[in-house]
Structure formats: structure tokens, C-alpha cells
Design a protein around this motif. Structure first.
Motif, PDB file in Angstrom:
ATOM      1  N   ALA A 117      -7.806  15.181  -6.557  1.00 17.11           N
ATOM      2  CA  ALA A 117      -6.563  14.622  -6.006  1.00 17.11           C
ATOM      3  C   ALA A 117      -6.511  14.815  -4.495  1.00 17.11           C
ATOM      4  O   ALA A 117      -6.140  13.889  -3.747  1.00 17.11           O
ATOM      5  N   ILE A 118      -6.865  16.000  -4.021  1.00 17.43           N
ATOM      6  CA  ILE A 118      -6.882  16.267  -2.580  1.00 17.43           C
ATOM      7  C   ILE A 118      -7.923  15.389  -1.891  1.00 17.43           C
ATOM      8  O   ILE A 118      -7.665  14.835  -0.816  1.00 17.43           O
ATOM      9  N   SER A 119      -9.065  15.237  -2.517  1.00 13.21           N
ATOM     10  CA  SER A 119     -10.114  14.378  -1.952  1.00 13.21           C
ATOM     11  C   SER A 119      -9.612  12.949  -1.807  1.00 13.21           C
ATOM     12  O   SER A 119      -9.843  12.298  -0.782  1.00 13.21           O
ATOM     13  N   ALA A 120      -8.925  12.443  -2.830  1.00 11.19           N
ATOM     14  CA  ALA A 120      -8.385  11.081  -2.775  1.00 11.19           C
ATOM     15  C   ALA A 120      -7.339  10.956  -1.660  1.00 11.19           C
ATOM     16  O   ALA A 120      -7.289   9.943  -0.952  1.00 11.19           O
ATOM     17  N   LEU A 121      -6.507  11.974  -1.508  1.00 12.57           N
ATOM     18  CA  LEU A 121      -5.482  11.974  -0.468  1.00 12.57           C
ATOM     19  C   LEU A 121      -6.118  11.920   0.923  1.00 12.57           C
ATOM     20  O   LEU A 121      -5.700  11.139   1.796  1.00 12.57           O
ATOM     21  N   VAL A 122      -7.139  12.748   1.138  1.00 10.56           N
ATOM     22  CA  VAL A 122      -7.829  12.771   2.433  1.00 10.56           C
ATOM     23  C   VAL A 122      -8.463  11.416   2.725  1.00 10.56           C
ATOM     24  O   VAL A 122      -8.341  10.881   3.837  1.00 10.56           O
ATOM     25  N   VAL A 123      -9.113  10.828   1.757  1.00  9.21           N
ATOM     26  CA  VAL A 123      -9.739   9.518   1.949  1.00  9.21           C
ATOM     27  C   VAL A 123      -8.667   8.475   2.259  1.00  9.21           C
ATOM     28  O   VAL A 123      -8.840   7.624   3.148  1.00  9.21           O
ATOM     29  N   GLY A 124      -7.539   8.553   1.556  1.00  6.32           N
ATOM     30  CA  GLY A 124      -6.440   7.620   1.804  1.00  6.32           C
ATOM     31  C   GLY A 124      -5.896   7.738   3.215  1.00  6.32           C
ATOM     32  O   GLY A 124      -5.631   6.725   3.878  1.00  6.32           O
ATOM     33  N   LEU A 125      -5.709   8.974   3.687  1.00  7.36           N
ATOM     34  CA  LEU A 125      -5.217   9.191   5.047  1.00  7.36           C
ATOM     35  C   LEU A 125      -6.219   8.706   6.093  1.00  7.36           C
ATOM     36  O   LEU A 125      -5.834   8.099   7.108  1.00  7.36           O
ATOM     37  N   MET A 126      -7.494   8.967   5.859  1.00 12.04           N
ATOM     38  CA  MET A 126      -8.531   8.508   6.782  1.00 12.04           C
ATOM     39  C   MET A 126      -8.519   6.983   6.866  1.00 12.04           C
ATOM     40  O   MET A 126      -8.615   6.411   7.955  1.00 12.04           O
ATOM     41  N   TYR A 127      -8.366   6.332   5.748  1.00 12.93           N
ATOM     42  CA  TYR A 127      -8.324   4.863   5.719  1.00 12.93           C
ATOM     43  C   TYR A 127      -7.107   4.357   6.493  1.00 12.93           C
ATOM     44  O   TYR A 127      -7.195   3.419   7.271  1.00 12.93           O
ATOM     45  N   ARG A 128      -5.967   5.001   6.280  1.00 12.22           N
ATOM     46  CA  ARG A 128      -4.730   4.577   6.954  1.00 12.22           C
ATOM     47  C   ARG A 128      -4.878   4.689   8.475  1.00 12.22           C
ATOM     48  O   ARG A 128      -4.481   3.788   9.219  1.00 12.22           O
ATOM     49  N   PHE A 129      -5.438   5.810   8.951  1.00  8.34           N
ATOM     50  CA  PHE A 129      -5.633   5.980  10.386  1.00  8.34           C
ATOM     51  C   PHE A 129      -6.644   4.972  10.927  1.00  8.34           C
ATOM     52  O   PHE A 129      -6.478   4.448  12.022  1.00  8.34           O
ATOM     53  N   TYR A 130      -7.645   4.663  10.159  1.00  7.24           N
ATOM     54  CA  TYR A 130      -8.668   3.691  10.584  1.00  7.24           C
ATOM     55  C   TYR A 130      -8.038   2.300  10.729  1.00  7.24           C
ATOM     56  O   TYR A 130      -8.265   1.617  11.703  1.00  7.24           O
ATOM     57  N   VAL A 131      -7.225   1.908   9.755  1.00  5.85           N
ATOM     58  CA  VAL A 131      -6.576   0.602   9.777  1.00  5.85           C
ATOM     59  C   VAL A 131      -5.538   0.552  10.901  1.00  5.85           C
ATOM     60  O   VAL A 131      -5.362  -0.457  11.572  1.00  5.85           O
TER      61      VAL A 131
END
Length: 134
Positions: A117-131
Motif C-alpha cells: 500500500a505504501i509503495s502504491a502511494l509513493v508511486v502515485g505521488l511521484m506520478y502526480r508530481f511528474y504530471v
């Protein structure tokens, strides 16, 4: 079953069993019981080679690893011709530890749920900042 309840159990030594590893006589040991699979070779769904590789020895671990069905286990009982002599049972290699996770496993909810779950959250945040940078 091939043996009747009132008949004594026929015991075979490892030395005797090891002689039966040809296509004309194929014996294996499963859970200290001796099976004559000669007539079953051509019918085995996994192929004759699988049984021939185990012939003359203990096939318990490989039999269990495959995960045979209840029907296969019932059918196997028809091929029992006796048991491994008690004096030879200690000569068989001990089964390796199973890798199957059970309900009582030491594996915790932490490693099964929180870390992914934490891994998914981190990936989601990284994607949001990238976009957001675009």
C-alpha cells in the motif's frame, strides 16, 4: 484397495524396491507405501517419463509438490502392493521444508498489505508530481 484388512502387510526393503525402475516393472514409494505403477505408466496424465524418473525410490515429495487431486489420491490406492520395511524408513531423505504459506505463518499483515500500500502511494505521488511539472 489391493490388500484385504485381514491379510498381513507385505514389507519391501529399499534394496528390493530399487530394482524396479524399468518400464517392465516400475515401483515407487509414497508415504512409506510401495506402489507398482507399471500398468499405469501409459495412463499417467503427466506422462510416463515423470513416473520413470522416480522409479525405484521415494517419490513422496514430488507427488505432494504437484498437488494431486482427491481422485488421483484415491486411484493411487489401487496400486499399493505393500509398505517400505520399517528398518529402511530412516534411510529415506527427510522432506524439505514446505514453502506454502499457511494461516499460522509468521508472515504478518505488515508485509502482505502495508508495504504494498505504501509503495502504491509513493508511486502515485511521484506520478502526480511528474504530471504537475508539465
Amino acid at each position: 484397495m489391493t490388500e484385504k484388512a485381514d491379510e498381513p502387510v507385505k514389507y519391501y526393503t529399499l534394496e528390493e524396491i530399487e530394482k524396479h525402475k524399468t518400464s517392465k516393472s516400475t515401483w515407487v514409494i509414497l508415504h512409506h507405501k510401495v506402489y507398482d505403477l507399471t500398468k499405469f505408466l501409459e495412463e499417467h496424465p503427466g506422462g510416463e517419463e515423470v513416473l520413470r524418473e522416480q522409479a525405484g525410490g521415494d517419490a513422496t515429495e514430488n507427488f505432494e509438490d504437484v498437488g494431486h487431486s482427491t481422485d488421483a489420491r484415491e486411484l493411487s490406492k489401487t496400486f499399493i502392493i505393500g509398505e517400505l520395511h520399517p528398518d529402511d524408513r530412516s534411510k529415506l531423505p527427510k522432506p524439505s521444508d514446505t514453502l506454502i504459506t499457511t494461516v499460522e505463518s509468521n508472515s504478518s499483515w505488515w508485509s502482505n498489505w502495508v508495504i504494498p500500500a505504501i509503495s502504491a502511494l509513493v508511486v502515485g505521488l511521484m506520478y502526480r508530481f511528474y504530471v504537475a511539472e508539465d
